[in-house]
Design a protein around this motif. Structure first.
Motif, mmCIF file in Angstrom:
data_model
loop_
_atom_site.group_PDB
_atom_site.id
_atom_site.type_symbol
_atom_site.label_atom_id
_atom_site.label_comp_id
_atom_site.label_asym_id
_atom_site.label_seq_id
_atom_site.Cartn_x
_atom_site.Cartn_y
_atom_site.Cartn_z
ATOM 1 N N LEU A 192 0.849 -1.195 0.000
ATOM 2 C CA LEU A 192 0.000 0.000 0.000
ATOM 3 C C LEU A 192 0.883 1.243 0.000
ATOM 4 O O LEU A 192 2.030 1.196 0.429
ATOM 5 C CB LEU A 192 -0.920 0.040 1.225
ATOM 6 C CG LEU A 192 -0.259 0.169 2.606
ATOM 7 C CD1 LEU A 192 -1.181 0.903 3.552
ATOM 8 C CD2 LEU A 192 0.088 -1.202 3.140
ATOM 9 N N GLN A 193 0.316 2.321 -0.533
ATOM 10 C CA GLN A 193 0.977 3.614 -0.409
ATOM 11 C C GLN A 193 0.028 4.574 0.301
ATOM 12 O O GLN A 193 0.116 4.775 1.495
ATOM 13 C CB GLN A 193 1.442 4.124 -1.774
ATOM 14 C CG GLN A 193 2.648 3.294 -2.272
ATOM 15 C CD GLN A 193 3.145 3.743 -3.611
ATOM 16 O OE1 GLN A 193 3.026 4.886 -4.000
ATOM 17 N NE2 GLN A 193 3.733 2.807 -4.347
ATOM 18 N N CYS A 194 -0.959 5.121 -0.408
ATOM 19 C CA CYS A 194 -1.870 6.040 0.283
ATOM 20 C C CYS A 194 -2.888 5.299 1.129
ATOM 21 O O CYS A 194 -3.474 5.858 2.044
ATOM 22 C CB CYS A 194 -2.586 6.942 -0.716
ATOM 23 S SG CYS A 194 -3.949 6.137 -1.568
ATOM 24 N N GLY A 195 -3.131 4.024 0.821
ATOM 25 C CA GLY A 195 -4.059 3.237 1.621
ATOM 26 C C GLY A 195 -5.515 3.326 1.221
ATOM 27 O O GLY A 195 -6.360 2.693 1.832
ATOM 28 N N PHE A 196 -5.807 4.079 0.177
ATOM 29 C CA PHE A 196 -7.223 4.267 -0.160
ATOM 30 C C PHE A 196 -7.879 2.971 -0.638
ATOM 31 O O PHE A 196 -9.014 2.668 -0.286
ATOM 32 C CB PHE A 196 -7.392 5.373 -1.214
ATOM 33 C CG PHE A 196 -8.800 5.901 -1.281
ATOM 34 C CD1 PHE A 196 -9.266 6.798 -0.337
ATOM 35 C CD2 PHE A 196 -9.682 5.465 -2.263
ATOM 36 C CE1 PHE A 196 -10.572 7.264 -0.372
ATOM 37 C CE2 PHE A 196 -10.982 5.918 -2.313
ATOM 38 C CZ PHE A 196 -11.428 6.833 -1.360
ATOM 39 N N CYS A 197 -7.169 2.201 -1.443
ATOM 40 C CA CYS A 197 -7.744 0.952 -1.955
ATOM 41 C C CYS A 197 -7.549 -0.210 -0.986
ATOM 42 O O CYS A 197 -8.055 -1.305 -1.215
ATOM 43 C CB CYS A 197 -7.104 0.583 -3.298
ATOM 44 S SG CYS A 197 -5.370 0.081 -3.129
ATOM 45 N N THR A 198 -6.747 0.007 0.067
ATOM 46 C CA THR A 198 -6.247 -1.106 0.877
ATOM 47 C C THR A 198 -7.336 -1.911 1.599
ATOM 48 O O THR A 198 -7.306 -3.136 1.568
ATOM 49 C CB THR A 198 -5.178 -0.599 1.868
ATOM 50 O OG1 THR A 198 -4.260 0.212 1.133
ATOM 51 C CG2 THR A 198 -4.456 -1.750 2.526
ATOM 52 N N CYS B 115 -6.106 0.607 -7.926
ATOM 53 C CA CYS B 115 -5.130 1.234 -7.039
ATOM 54 C C CYS B 115 -4.429 2.327 -7.834
ATOM 55 O O CYS B 115 -3.916 2.076 -8.915
ATOM 56 C CB CYS B 115 -4.106 0.215 -6.551
ATOM 57 S SG CYS B 115 -2.804 0.997 -5.583
ATOM 58 N N ARG B 116 -4.471 3.539 -7.283
ATOM 59 C CA ARG B 116 -3.869 4.651 -8.026
ATOM 60 C C ARG B 116 -2.388 4.784 -7.727
ATOM 61 O O ARG B 116 -1.724 5.648 -8.288
ATOM 62 C CB ARG B 116 -4.540 5.971 -7.643
ATOM 63 C CG ARG B 116 -5.990 6.043 -8.053
ATOM 64 C CD ARG B 116 -6.830 6.158 -6.781
ATOM 65 N NE ARG B 116 -8.225 6.347 -7.072
ATOM 66 C CZ ARG B 116 -9.170 5.499 -6.721
ATOM 67 N NH1 ARG B 116 -8.861 4.372 -6.111
ATOM 68 N NH2 ARG B 116 -10.431 5.748 -6.984
ATOM 69 N N CYS B 117 -1.869 4.014 -6.763
ATOM 70 C CA CYS B 117 -0.508 4.281 -6.293
ATOM 71 C C CYS B 117 0.507 3.208 -6.654
ATOM 72 O O CYS B 117 1.553 3.497 -7.206
ATOM 73 C CB CYS B 117 -0.498 4.417 -4.778
ATOM 74 S SG CYS B 117 -1.642 5.637 -4.134
ATOM 75 N N THR B 118 0.215 1.974 -6.308
ATOM 76 C CA THR B 118 1.300 1.000 -6.179
ATOM 77 C C THR B 118 1.786 0.399 -7.489
ATOM 78 O O THR B 118 2.861 -0.180 -7.518
ATOM 79 C CB THR B 118 0.850 -0.187 -5.311
ATOM 80 O OG1 THR B 118 -0.271 -0.803 -5.970
ATOM 81 C CG2 THR B 118 0.455 0.250 -3.926
HETATM 82 S S1 FES Z 1 -2.424 2.500 -2.183
HETATM 83 FE FE1 FES Z 1 -3.208 4.377 -2.946
HETATM 84 S S2 FES Z 1 -4.893 3.646 -4.109
HETATM 85 FE FE2 FES Z 1 -3.887 1.829 -3.660
#
Ligand code: FES
Ligand code: FES
Lengths: 294, 187
Positions: free
Chosen positions: B113-119, B150-153
């Motif tokens: 995870l990065q921002c955790g939004f999808c986590t 997931c917008r980050c990983t």
């Molecule tokens: S960790 Fe940021 S959207 Fe998946």
């Protein structure tokens, strides 16, 4: 992004649902799995006075095989078709088509009847229904009637139901033991609507010639389309890759979808021929596997 | 159906309903507006804010919860439709950040995870798919989590986390024989 106000009704019986539909007609909408309607409600593109939730009607949730007919209730969840042994045995094409409907999170809720009634030309189940010569069973105040899938999809997102009728089931003929089937879809991303998709069911005689062939194509016109021109060109001919590729090109004439955000009309014509070719080749291979296996 | 009292809609009057369901193992009864989505009910009425709303129209998957064990998009259900059902959100996995569930541990270890939004959605979906106890390839995991954006990983670390979690669960939970696997990996 919140649904507008509506009168929420969740009838237990088909009769009650139809009574509500008869009374409210175009002012009402039927909520089945909600995977298309709920986004429309959240975005307020749909604004019904009355929402008729049919998820509580247990009569719509049955899968029954009677002789050579498999009847699937309108309320059966799409994910059930992926795992149900009776479905896999009776109509193998369904198990190949269903995994392409959205994602599993959608298929856990999405229903068979909901997808048919929604009549999206790029959707998988309507394409399978026309390929398999399915019959859609609808019920209204004066009883049930059966509509051939070919006649059910009338136009862009339009089906042949009257405002007081409800889709209650779909009937599929049980696949012949000698037939093979396949489904091929091209989409921008996994789970997206098809840019083009084709379903095929083929039977090949001992002389290597097609004895029967049906092909349905999604995503190329206002409704799913039977590739009759391709079927007619191939039945009686040798089931070779060259013959199939040549005949598949004929589908291009049936492509009426033009340019949009996702693809140009020219690309869709090319793609339609490609998915038809691949689906027929794979259906032939499947037929040969099944006959070698038995 | 001649009188209003007998008409099918006679019992549907009112903009609210009382719903009873099980959420994270506990029975909950609440009065909800019939047009409230399950996602908003979980977040606003039950304070289960792990249910993240990214799009509210069924595209991102961040609002995924388990309904009777199967993943669904909670923005595409009405709260009243959960009547009599069992809902699980990620809050059910562990209430104590020093004692995480093996799947949560795996996401932390692999930096899944990065921002955790999808986590929360990814963790619940992982729980669902790992229920079969099978090992899976990168491609299989990629396919199985494809309903959640997931917008980050870039997904690779999530895939590693799912596989790591699978190893932990097959060994009977956190700690387990994790060290033996780490050695095997290094060897
Ligand atoms: S960790 Fe940021 S959207 Fe998946
Ligand atoms: S918030 Fe539900 S799918 Fe995006």
């Amino acid at each position: 992004m919140k649904p507008p106000k509506f009168m929420y009704c969740d009838p237990d019986t088909v009769e009650d649902a139809i009574a509500l539909k008869s009374r409210y007609g175009h002012d009402s909408l039927v909520l089945a799995g909600g995977q298309s309607l709920m986004p429309m409600l959240n975005m307020r593109l749909a604004n019904p006075d009355v929402l008729i939730d049919i998820n509580g009607i247990s009569d719509l949730k049955r899968i029954t095989r009677t002789g050579e007919v498999l009847e699937i209730g309108a309320g059966v969840r799409q994910s059930e078709l992926e795992t149900d042994a009776a479905v896999a045995d009776a109509v193998p094409l369904l198990g190949k088509v269903v995994p392409y409907i959205g994602h599993i999170e959608n298929r856990h809720r999405g229903t068979v009847g909901g997808s048919l009634a929604h009549a999206d030309a790029a959707a998988e189940l309507p394409c399978a229904a026309i390929t398999l010569d399915a019959t859609v069973v609808v019920q209204g105040p004066s009883g049930r009637r059966e509509i051939a899938a070919r006649d059910f999809f009338e136009g862009f997102m339009t089906n042949a139901c009257a405002p007081d009728e409800l889709v209650v089931a779909v009937r599929f003929p049980v696949a012949s033991a000698a037939s093979g089937s396949a489904f091929v879809e091209v989409a921008r991303r996994e789970g997206d609507f098809a840019l083009a998709a084709a379903a095929a069911v083929a039977e090949v005689g001992t002389d290597g010639r097609f004895t029967a062939l049906s092909i349905g194509v999604a995503g190329i016109a206002a409704t799913p389309v039977r590739a009759t021109v391709v079927e007619e060109a191939l039945v009686g001919q040798a089931a070779t890759a060259e013959n199939i590729a040549a005949a598949a090109k004929r589908i291009a004439d049936r492509v009426t979808a033009g340019d949009d955000l996702h693809a140009t009309g020219t690309y869709r014509k090319h793609l339609a021929a490609t998915v038809v070719k691949r689906a027929v080749v794979a259906a032939v291979a499947d037929a040969q596997n099944r006959s070698n296996g038995s | 159906m001649t009188t209003t009292e007998n008409s099918p809609e006679a019992r549907y009057a009112g903009d609210t309903r009382t719903v009873t369901l099980r959420v994270n193992g506990q029975e909950v009864t609440r009065e909800v507006p019939t047009r409230t989505t399950l996602a908003d009910f979980l977040r606003d009425d039950l304070d289960l804010v792990s249910v993240h709303l990214g799009c509210e129209h069924g595209v991102c998957g961040c609002c995924t919860v388990l309904l009777d064990g199967g993943s669904v998009r909670s923005c595409l259900m009405l709260a009243v439709q959960a009547q009599g059902h069992e809902i699980e959100t990620v809050e059910s996995l562990s209430a104590d950040q020093n004692n995480l569930h093996p799947i949560q541990e795996a996401f932390a270890e692999e930096q899944g995870l990065q921002c955790g939004f999808c986590t929360p959605a990814m963790v619940l979906r992982t729980k669902e798919i790992l229920a079969d106890g099978q090992e899976r390839t990168d491609d299989e995991v990629r396919h199985e989590i494809s309903g959640i954006l997931c917008r980050c990983t870039g997904y690779q670390n999530i895939i590693n986390a799912v596989q790591n979690a699978g190893r932990k669960l097959r060994c009977g939970g956190a700690g387990g024989c994790g060290s033996a696997h780490d050695e095997a990996k290094g060897a």
